[in-house]
Design a protein around this motif. Sequence first.
Motif, PDB file in Angstrom:
ATOM      1  N   PHE A 189      -9.196 -20.874 133.415  1.00 29.85           N
ATOM      2  CA  PHE A 189      -7.681 -20.237 133.085  1.00 29.85           C
ATOM      3  C   PHE A 189      -6.943 -21.181 133.150  1.00 29.85           C
ATOM      4  O   PHE A 189      -6.372 -22.166 134.766  1.00 29.85           O
ATOM      5  CB  PHE A 189      -7.353 -18.626 133.569  1.00 29.85           C
ATOM      6  N   GLY A 190      -5.812 -21.694 131.987  1.00 31.52           N
ATOM      7  CA  GLY A 190      -4.499 -22.553 131.822  1.00 31.52           C
ATOM      8  C   GLY A 190      -3.364 -21.181 132.135  1.00 31.52           C
ATOM      9  O   GLY A 190      -3.706 -20.937 130.547  1.00 31.52           O
ATOM     10  N   GLY A 191      -2.544 -21.337 132.748  1.00 31.86           N
ATOM     11  CA  GLY A 191      -1.674 -19.947 132.335  1.00 31.86           C
ATOM     12  C   GLY A 191      -0.883 -19.148 133.452  1.00 31.86           C
ATOM     13  O   GLY A 191      -1.235 -19.961 134.746  1.00 31.86           O
ATOM     14  N   GLY A 192      -0.621 -17.890 133.541  1.00 33.56           N
ATOM     15  CA  GLY A 192      -0.150 -17.453 134.618  1.00 33.56           C
ATOM     16  C   GLY A 192       1.500 -16.352 134.247  1.00 33.56           C
ATOM     17  O   GLY A 192       1.443 -15.654 133.531  1.00 33.56           O
ATOM     18  N   PHE A 193       1.635 -16.148 135.212  1.00 37.00           N
ATOM     19  CA  PHE A 193       2.444 -15.126 134.988  1.00 37.00           C
ATOM     20  C   PHE A 193       3.860 -15.078 134.723  1.00 37.00           C
ATOM     21  O   PHE A 193       4.742 -16.742 134.546  1.00 37.00           O
ATOM     22  CB  PHE A 193       3.135 -14.007 135.922  1.00 37.00           C
ATOM     23  N   GLU A 194       4.534 -14.387 133.132  1.00 39.31           N
ATOM     24  CA  GLU A 194       5.411 -15.063 132.368  1.00 39.31           C
ATOM     25  C   GLU A 194       6.440 -13.530 131.823  1.00 39.31           C
ATOM     26  O   GLU A 194       6.010 -12.917 131.826  1.00 39.31           O
ATOM     27  CB  GLU A 194       5.339 -15.496 131.358  1.00 39.31           C
ATOM     28  N   ALA A 195       7.755 -13.766 132.825  1.00 35.46           N
ATOM     29  CA  ALA A 195       9.306 -12.567 132.282  1.00 35.46           C
ATOM     30  C   ALA A 195       9.404 -13.060 130.832  1.00 35.46           C
ATOM     31  O   ALA A 195       9.562 -14.062 130.238  1.00 35.46           O
ATOM     32  CB  ALA A 195      10.035 -12.575 132.846  1.00 35.46           C
ATOM     33  N   GLU A 196       8.937 -12.261 130.180  1.00 30.07           N
ATOM     34  CA  GLU A 196       9.995 -12.076 128.558  1.00 30.07           C
ATOM     35  C   GLU A 196       9.794 -10.457 127.575  1.00 30.07           C
ATOM     36  O   GLU A 196       8.809  -9.452 127.877  1.00 30.07           O
ATOM     37  CB  GLU A 196       8.379 -12.223 127.691  1.00 30.07           C
ATOM     38  N   ALA A 197      11.547 -10.793 127.534  1.00 29.86           N
ATOM     39  CA  ALA A 197      11.939  -9.307 126.893  1.00 29.86           C
ATOM     40  C   ALA A 197      11.164  -8.187 127.888  1.00 29.86           C
ATOM     41  O   ALA A 197      11.834  -6.647 127.685  1.00 29.86           O
ATOM     42  CB  ALA A 197      10.917  -9.378 125.520  1.00 29.86           C
ATOM     43  N   GLY A 198      12.229  -8.498 129.491  1.00 30.49           N
ATOM     44  CA  GLY A 198      12.190  -7.404 130.227  1.00 30.49           C
ATOM     45  C   GLY A 198      10.457  -6.650 130.432  1.00 30.49           C
ATOM     46  O   GLY A 198      10.517  -6.638 131.631  1.00 30.49           O
ATOM     47  N   ASP A 199       9.482  -7.601 130.381  1.00 30.64           N
ATOM     48  CA  ASP A 199       8.184  -7.567 130.634  1.00 30.64           C
ATOM     49  C   ASP A 199       7.822  -8.691 131.672  1.00 30.64           C
ATOM     50  O   ASP A 199       8.240  -9.323 131.284  1.00 30.64           O
ATOM     51  CB  ASP A 199       7.275  -7.447 129.363  1.00 30.64           C
ATOM     52  N   LEU A 200       6.796  -8.303 132.557  1.00 34.57           N
ATOM     53  CA  LEU A 200       5.974  -9.714 133.413  1.00 34.57           C
ATOM     54  C   LEU A 200       5.062  -9.804 132.446  1.00 34.57           C
ATOM     55  O   LEU A 200       3.707  -8.406 132.674  1.00 34.57           O
ATOM     56  CB  LEU A 200       6.118  -9.243 134.993  1.00 34.57           C
ATOM     57  N   ARG A 201       3.942 -10.526 132.074  1.00 42.57           N
ATOM     58  CA  ARG A 201       2.693 -11.004 131.165  1.00 42.57           C
ATOM     59  C   ARG A 201       2.040 -11.840 131.935  1.00 42.57           C
ATOM     60  O   ARG A 201       2.817 -12.724 132.080  1.00 42.57           O
ATOM     61  CB  ARG A 201       3.735 -11.468 130.315  1.00 42.57           C
ATOM     62  N   LEU A 202       0.980 -11.985 132.023  1.00 36.81           N
ATOM     63  CA  LEU A 202      -0.031 -12.722 132.403  1.00 36.81           C
ATOM     64  C   LEU A 202      -0.872 -13.334 131.305  1.00 36.81           C
ATOM     65  O   LEU A 202      -1.317 -11.859 130.726  1.00 36.81           O
ATOM     66  CB  LEU A 202      -0.894 -12.277 133.950  1.00 36.81           C
TER      67      LEU A 202
END
Length: 117
Positions: free
Chosen positions: A59-72
């Motif tokens: 897996f290449g990626g992680g957590f990212e905050a976007e538009a008030g949401d936390l995304r994996l």
Amino acid sequence: MPRLSKYNARQRKKLHLGEFQEFGFGVTTVCQKDLTEQQLAVLLDDFLTNAIESNQLVFGGGFEAEAGDLRLEGYIMLDARQGSVSEEQRAAVEAWLKARSELTEVSVEALSDAWYA
């Protein structure tokens, strides 16, 4: 996509073209808003251990905050020198993500070329 006829087998292999094309898939999830850092760390560790590594994936990626949401979010490929993710592996990851109560939205893309958009 380059024309395959201008490359020999060694070049196609090096460039991941034709019979050497490799497939992976992207995932995007939205986490519940009230999760602590500890809960996020456990979620990520469980994801990497039980959904990714157990299916021989990376897996290449992680957590990212976007538009008030936390995304994996990120991209998943086969954990091998060459090869593609199978539809069964993709479905296993999707099922694992959808079973997690910490995630409010789950989007799993179709298999796509891992080297060329």
